[in-house]
Write a protein that holds these residues in place. Structure first.
Motif, mmCIF file in Angstrom:
data_model
loop_
_atom_site.group_PDB
_atom_site.id
_atom_site.type_symbol
_atom_site.label_atom_id
_atom_site.label_comp_id
_atom_site.label_asym_id
_atom_site.label_seq_id
_atom_site.Cartn_x
_atom_site.Cartn_y
_atom_site.Cartn_z
ATOM 1 N N UNK A 125 0.828 -1.205 0.000
ATOM 2 C CA UNK A 125 0.000 0.000 0.000
ATOM 3 C C UNK A 125 0.867 1.262 0.000
ATOM 4 N N UNK A 126 2.035 1.186 0.601
ATOM 5 C CA UNK A 126 2.947 2.331 0.606
ATOM 6 C C UNK A 126 3.488 2.633 -0.797
ATOM 7 N N UNK A 127 3.493 1.606 -1.657
ATOM 8 C CA UNK A 127 4.064 1.774 -2.993
ATOM 9 C C UNK A 127 3.017 1.951 -4.092
ATOM 10 N N UNK A 128 1.859 1.312 -3.922
ATOM 11 C CA UNK A 128 0.900 1.261 -5.022
ATOM 12 C C UNK A 128 -0.524 1.584 -4.556
ATOM 13 N N UNK A 129 -1.330 2.178 -5.446
ATOM 14 C CA UNK A 129 -2.763 2.206 -5.175
ATOM 15 C C UNK A 129 -3.301 0.778 -5.317
ATOM 16 N N UNK A 130 -4.243 0.407 -4.463
ATOM 17 C CA UNK A 130 -4.754 -0.960 -4.499
ATOM 18 C C UNK A 130 -6.285 -0.947 -4.471
ATOM 19 N N UNK A 131 -6.859 -1.811 -5.292
ATOM 20 C CA UNK A 131 -8.309 -1.976 -5.369
ATOM 21 C C UNK A 131 -8.634 -3.442 -5.105
ATOM 22 N N UNK A 132 -9.729 -3.681 -4.411
ATOM 23 C CA UNK A 132 -10.200 -5.045 -4.152
ATOM 24 C C UNK A 132 -11.344 -5.350 -5.107
ATOM 25 N N UNK A 133 -11.290 -6.483 -5.774
ATOM 26 C CA UNK A 133 -12.374 -6.956 -6.641
ATOM 27 C C UNK A 133 -12.774 -8.334 -6.147
ATOM 28 N N UNK A 134 -14.020 -8.460 -5.686
ATOM 29 C CA UNK A 134 -14.405 -9.692 -5.001
ATOM 30 C C UNK A 134 -15.836 -10.124 -5.320
ATOM 31 N N UNK A 135 -16.020 -11.421 -5.529
ATOM 32 C CA UNK A 135 -17.351 -12.013 -5.495
ATOM 33 C C UNK A 135 -17.696 -12.198 -4.020
ATOM 34 N N UNK A 136 -18.702 -11.462 -3.537
ATOM 35 C CA UNK A 136 -19.039 -11.576 -2.125
ATOM 36 C C UNK A 136 -20.528 -11.344 -1.930
ATOM 37 N N UNK A 137 -20.976 -11.404 -0.690
ATOM 38 C CA UNK A 137 -22.403 -11.465 -0.372
ATOM 39 C C UNK A 137 -23.048 -10.112 -0.087
ATOM 40 N N UNK A 138 -22.300 -9.031 -0.258
ATOM 41 C CA UNK A 138 -22.827 -7.710 0.050
ATOM 42 C C UNK A 138 -22.330 -7.157 1.370
ATOM 43 N N UNK A 139 -21.465 -7.906 2.037
ATOM 44 C CA UNK A 139 -20.972 -7.486 3.359
ATOM 45 C C UNK A 139 -19.449 -7.426 3.438
ATOM 46 N N UNK A 140 -18.800 -7.343 2.292
ATOM 47 C CA UNK A 140 -17.331 -7.384 2.320
ATOM 48 C C UNK A 140 -16.750 -6.190 3.080
ATOM 49 N N UNK A 141 -17.446 -5.046 3.063
ATOM 50 C CA UNK A 141 -16.967 -3.894 3.833
ATOM 51 C C UNK A 141 -16.916 -4.225 5.321
ATOM 52 N N UNK A 142 -17.955 -4.895 5.818
ATOM 53 C CA UNK A 142 -17.995 -5.268 7.237
ATOM 54 C C UNK A 142 -16.927 -6.298 7.570
ATOM 55 N N UNK A 143 -16.706 -7.225 6.657
ATOM 56 C CA UNK A 143 -15.683 -8.257 6.861
ATOM 57 C C UNK A 143 -14.296 -7.620 6.913
ATOM 58 N N UNK A 144 -14.017 -6.752 5.959
ATOM 59 C CA UNK A 144 -12.713 -6.087 5.933
ATOM 60 C C UNK A 144 -12.528 -5.192 7.146
ATOM 61 N N UNK A 145 -13.592 -4.505 7.556
ATOM 62 C CA UNK A 145 -13.510 -3.647 8.729
ATOM 63 C C UNK A 145 -13.203 -4.435 9.985
ATOM 64 N N UNK A 146 -13.812 -5.597 10.106
ATOM 65 C CA UNK A 146 -13.596 -6.456 11.273
ATOM 66 C C UNK A 146 -12.136 -6.886 11.376
ATOM 67 N N UNK A 147 -11.505 -7.123 10.230
ATOM 68 C CA UNK A 147 -10.104 -7.548 10.206
ATOM 69 C C UNK A 147 -9.140 -6.367 10.014
ATOM 70 N N UNK A 148 -9.660 -5.144 10.069
ATOM 71 C CA UNK A 148 -8.855 -3.926 9.929
ATOM 72 C C UNK A 148 -8.109 -3.899 8.593
#
Length: 241
Positions: A125-148
């Motif tokens: 992340x310090x070197x590159x912009x990063x984007x997440x592309x995922x097949x998920x259930x509509x709650x990936x924001x909550x999942x990622x937030x939980x794991x920081x």
């Protein structure tokens, strides 16, 4: 051919890549079934896994606010219910405990794994912009937030939100647009040849395939610009030392 000097941005897959180090989630769950001595066959479990995944795709069971532990509990509960309904499993005192035991074990597996990966994610992340592309259930924001993990991604493209699912190349096209870079300057990192590597290539991206214990349906000639078997190998590929 992978060319690190051309990489200006990264697209990450999540499920099966960051959260299980290349191991298909059917295998993660099956190992937990074995550890918890759930008396079903691999074939019975496989049928159940497919049924529940299709059910979750068609029904609003997973809510946007559900973290990964809640997701796991709902998913495994549906699996146990299906196994009981099909007669693959007999109901007793133990069946009531399976969902929580398996959910706890799988959740802790992911939590411990991510702790090992954060140094690499931070350096990238310090070197590159990063984007997440995922097949998920509509709650990936909550999942990622939980794991920081939210802080590592400039944008998140989730199938349930954008209405496009892998292996449709269009979902990676959205990732390329978010990064605002030519495909040749982006590397896609994912665990699935058919759902990550092939559609990424169609967008002109470079590819790194985290090849682990999969579903068993990859073409024998399947390949990528780089194939790794451990997330930690990214450290040497990107020269993060």
């Amino acid at each position: 051919m992978f060319d690190l000097s051309k990489v200006k941005g990264i697209i990450f897959d999540y499920g099966g890549t960051i959260d299980s180090n290349g191991k298909h989630w059917s295998e993660v769950l099956w190992e937990s079934y074995l550890d918890n001595k759930v008396p079903v066959t691999r074939e019975q479990f496989r049928e159940t896994f497919v049924y529940v995944e299709r059910y979750l795709a068609a029904n609003l069971v997973i809510l946007p606010e559900d973290n990964f532990h809640v997701l796991l509990k709902k998913k495994v509960t549906l699996q146990i219910e299906y196994l009981l309904e099909k007669g693959f499993l007999e109901e007793n005192d133990k069946t009531k405990m399976y969902s929580l035991a398996i959910s706890d074990q799988c959740y802790n597996f992911v939590k411990d794994l991510i702790k090992k990966e954060v140094d690499i994610l931070t350096a990238l992340k310090d070197r590159y912009p990063m984007v997440l592309v995922s097949n998920f259930y509509g709650n990936v924001q909550s999942v990622l937030g939980d794991f920081d993990l939210l802080k590592y991604f400039d944008d998140i493209i989730e199938s349930a939100v954008v209405g496009i699912r892998k292996p449709d190349p269009a979902i990676f096209g959205l990732g390329v647009e978010k990064l605002g870079l030519p495909g040749s300057s982006i590397v896609v990192i994912g665990d699935s040849y058919t759902k990550d590597i092939v559609p990424a290539t169609k967008n002109g991206c470079q590819t790194i395939w985290l090849k682990g214990l999969g579903w068993g349906d990859d073409d024998e000639n399947a390949t990528a610009d780089i194939i790794i078997t451990d997330f930690m190998e990214l450290k040497s590929i990107f020269q993060l030392d």
